[in-house]
Write a protein that holds these residues in place. Sequence first.
Motif, PDB file in Angstrom:
ATOM      1  N   ILE A   1      45.543  35.256  39.036  1.00  0.00           N
ATOM      2  CA  ILE A   1      45.656  36.640  39.855  1.00  0.00           C
ATOM      3  C   ILE A   1      44.230  37.513  40.033  1.00  0.00           C
ATOM      4  O   ILE A   1      44.041  38.149  41.106  1.00  0.00           O
ATOM      5  CB  ILE A   1      46.646  37.532  39.264  1.00  0.00           C
ATOM      6  N   VAL A   2      43.425  37.693  38.997  1.00  0.00           N
ATOM      7  CA  VAL A   2      42.305  38.233  39.096  1.00  0.00           C
ATOM      8  C   VAL A   2      41.419  37.897  40.110  1.00  0.00           C
ATOM      9  O   VAL A   2      40.672  38.509  40.763  1.00  0.00           O
ATOM     10  CB  VAL A   2      41.413  38.308  37.718  1.00  0.00           C
ATOM     11  N   VAL A   3      41.076  36.439  40.146  1.00  0.00           N
ATOM     12  CA  VAL A   3      40.197  35.878  41.098  1.00  0.00           C
ATOM     13  C   VAL A   3      40.603  35.965  42.522  1.00  0.00           C
ATOM     14  O   VAL A   3      40.140  36.308  43.375  1.00  0.00           O
ATOM     15  CB  VAL A   3      40.230  34.230  40.863  1.00  0.00           C
ATOM     16  N   ALA A   4      42.162  35.946  42.809  1.00  0.00           N
ATOM     17  CA  ALA A   4      42.523  35.965  44.089  1.00  0.00           C
ATOM     18  C   ALA A   4      42.235  37.481  44.516  1.00  0.00           C
ATOM     19  O   ALA A   4      42.202  37.559  45.810  1.00  0.00           O
ATOM     20  CB  ALA A   4      44.160  35.531  44.075  1.00  0.00           C
ATOM     21  N   VAL A   5      42.599  38.237  43.809  1.00  0.00           N
ATOM     22  CA  VAL A   5      42.684  39.991  44.157  1.00  0.00           C
ATOM     23  C   VAL A   5      41.138  40.037  44.546  1.00  0.00           C
ATOM     24  O   VAL A   5      40.811  40.687  45.453  1.00  0.00           O
ATOM     25  CB  VAL A   5      43.108  40.724  42.997  1.00  0.00           C
ATOM     26  N   VAL A   6      40.290  39.653  43.660  1.00  0.00           N
ATOM     27  CA  VAL A   6      38.722  39.923  43.891  1.00  0.00           C
ATOM     28  C   VAL A   6      38.278  39.391  45.355  1.00  0.00           C
ATOM     29  O   VAL A   6      37.686  40.004  46.265  1.00  0.00           O
ATOM     30  CB  VAL A   6      37.900  39.538  42.875  1.00  0.00           C
ATOM     31  N   ALA A   7      38.519  38.020  45.486  1.00  0.00           N
ATOM     32  CA  ALA A   7      38.059  37.184  46.598  1.00  0.00           C
ATOM     33  C   ALA A   7      38.951  37.545  47.807  1.00  0.00           C
ATOM     34  O   ALA A   7      38.033  37.801  48.802  1.00  0.00           O
ATOM     35  CB  ALA A   7      38.485  35.652  46.306  1.00  0.00           C
ATOM     36  N   SER A   8      40.180  38.055  47.899  1.00  0.00           N
ATOM     37  CA  SER A   8      40.692  38.252  49.192  1.00  0.00           C
ATOM     38  C   SER A   8      40.385  39.735  49.538  1.00  0.00           C
ATOM     39  O   SER A   8      40.027  39.869  50.633  1.00  0.00           O
ATOM     40  CB  SER A   8      42.185  38.454  48.916  1.00  0.00           C
ATOM     41  N   GLY A   9      40.157  40.809  48.528  1.00  0.00           N
ATOM     42  CA  GLY A   9      39.561  41.844  48.943  1.00  0.00           C
ATOM     43  C   GLY A   9      38.110  42.098  49.695  1.00  0.00           C
ATOM     44  O   GLY A   9      38.110  42.601  50.520  1.00  0.00           O
ATOM     45  N   ILE A  10      37.413  41.141  48.968  1.00  0.00           N
ATOM     46  CA  ILE A  10      35.885  40.966  49.841  1.00  0.00           C
ATOM     47  C   ILE A  10      36.220  40.399  51.116  1.00  0.00           C
ATOM     48  O   ILE A  10      35.403  40.725  52.085  1.00  0.00           O
ATOM     49  CB  ILE A  10      35.224  40.125  48.887  1.00  0.00           C
TER      50      ILE A  10
END
Length: 392
Positions: A269-278
């Motif tokens: 979830i952390v990876v998905a949030v950071v990557a999608s935000g960028i």
Amino acid sequence: MVELLLLVGIGVALFVGFNIGGSTTGPAFGPAVGAGAISKLLAGGLMAVFFFIGAWTIGRRVVDTLGRELVTDPGVFTIETSIVVLFFIGGALFVGNYAGVPASTSMTAVGAIAGLGIATGALDWTVMGEIAVWWIVAPLVGFWVSVMIGRYLYPTINRWIAITSSEGALVELDRSGPIPIPRRGPNTTRREFIGTVVLVSIGCLMGFSSGTSNIANAIAPLYGAGALELNPLILLGGAAVAVGALTIARRTLDTLGNDLTDLPLTAAIVVAVVASGIVIGLSAIGIPASFVIIATMCIVGLGWGRATRTVTVTESVRGEAKPNVSVGALAAEAPGEEAPGIGEEDPEDIPAAADLFDPATTGRVILMQNLVPVLATAGAYATFWVLFRFLW
């Protein structure tokens, strides 16, 4: 003759779309597949649907950018040059997919078009420079944000979320009524179900973002050449991406979901949030996002941050307190247990860093993701230099 060339061009564009589906599904749904939230088949189906939605809505803007703005003279795009550009895009992406490493479709496509622009003297260096700067900055931002989260904040986030993967099906269909209704599995907790829905939803959002930027990589050359109208090209490209997402993407799902780093559900979830935000931020300012590179570097950063986190523990042996010692590792996440905070780990429960972060796989991924765009750029430039000076 023109009709034959057009058929060849469409065939090469479909080949590119196939490889885009293979290379972008891993970063979008690799965390969810690696965490056991969804199957590879479902990941491919969701990628196909949300990629097409993104391509049909916002994606046409990026098609116009790559097909008409990256070069100062759109006339350099003919059916013949489009076929050559698409050949290098598809060939380079196929090399990455065959190696099980998802290459950046945006970098590969822009590189091939830039090779054409340099060879013909028609490249808009201002536009190219702006894109290149963001391609360098964005992955570094994703990497270091993920490192900091993994190194300092992950135990706290894990306590907040407290999601573990239970045995049995996550969702079951209630067939007691006339219409089957999806419900939580018998062993699925409410927090696990909500967290999994969030994780898959973010993957869908990343699939949508990929469609907004990556559809142009398959069809922009043909659109720039005026070979077909935009809507039929989007339909063809979306269909090709769907085939790639359901077939060859299985290799990249393995690489980003299982081989690169051990990725429990909270970390995914952390990876998905950071990557999608960028990615969304780059799309908002009109930059063709290097979707694969950003997502991969977020996975690498979080894995490295978690595996090298220094914590302080105190052991008691035979009733005697021993001095505090440093342990570089990650809190174990046993099913049903709440992850402890910094300084609370039991050293016997902490897995070795090598089990959480694979430097060899990471090196292979980074090497291939840089090599593939270079192959496309250099190959396109050399080919067009020869063609325009000696044959055309």
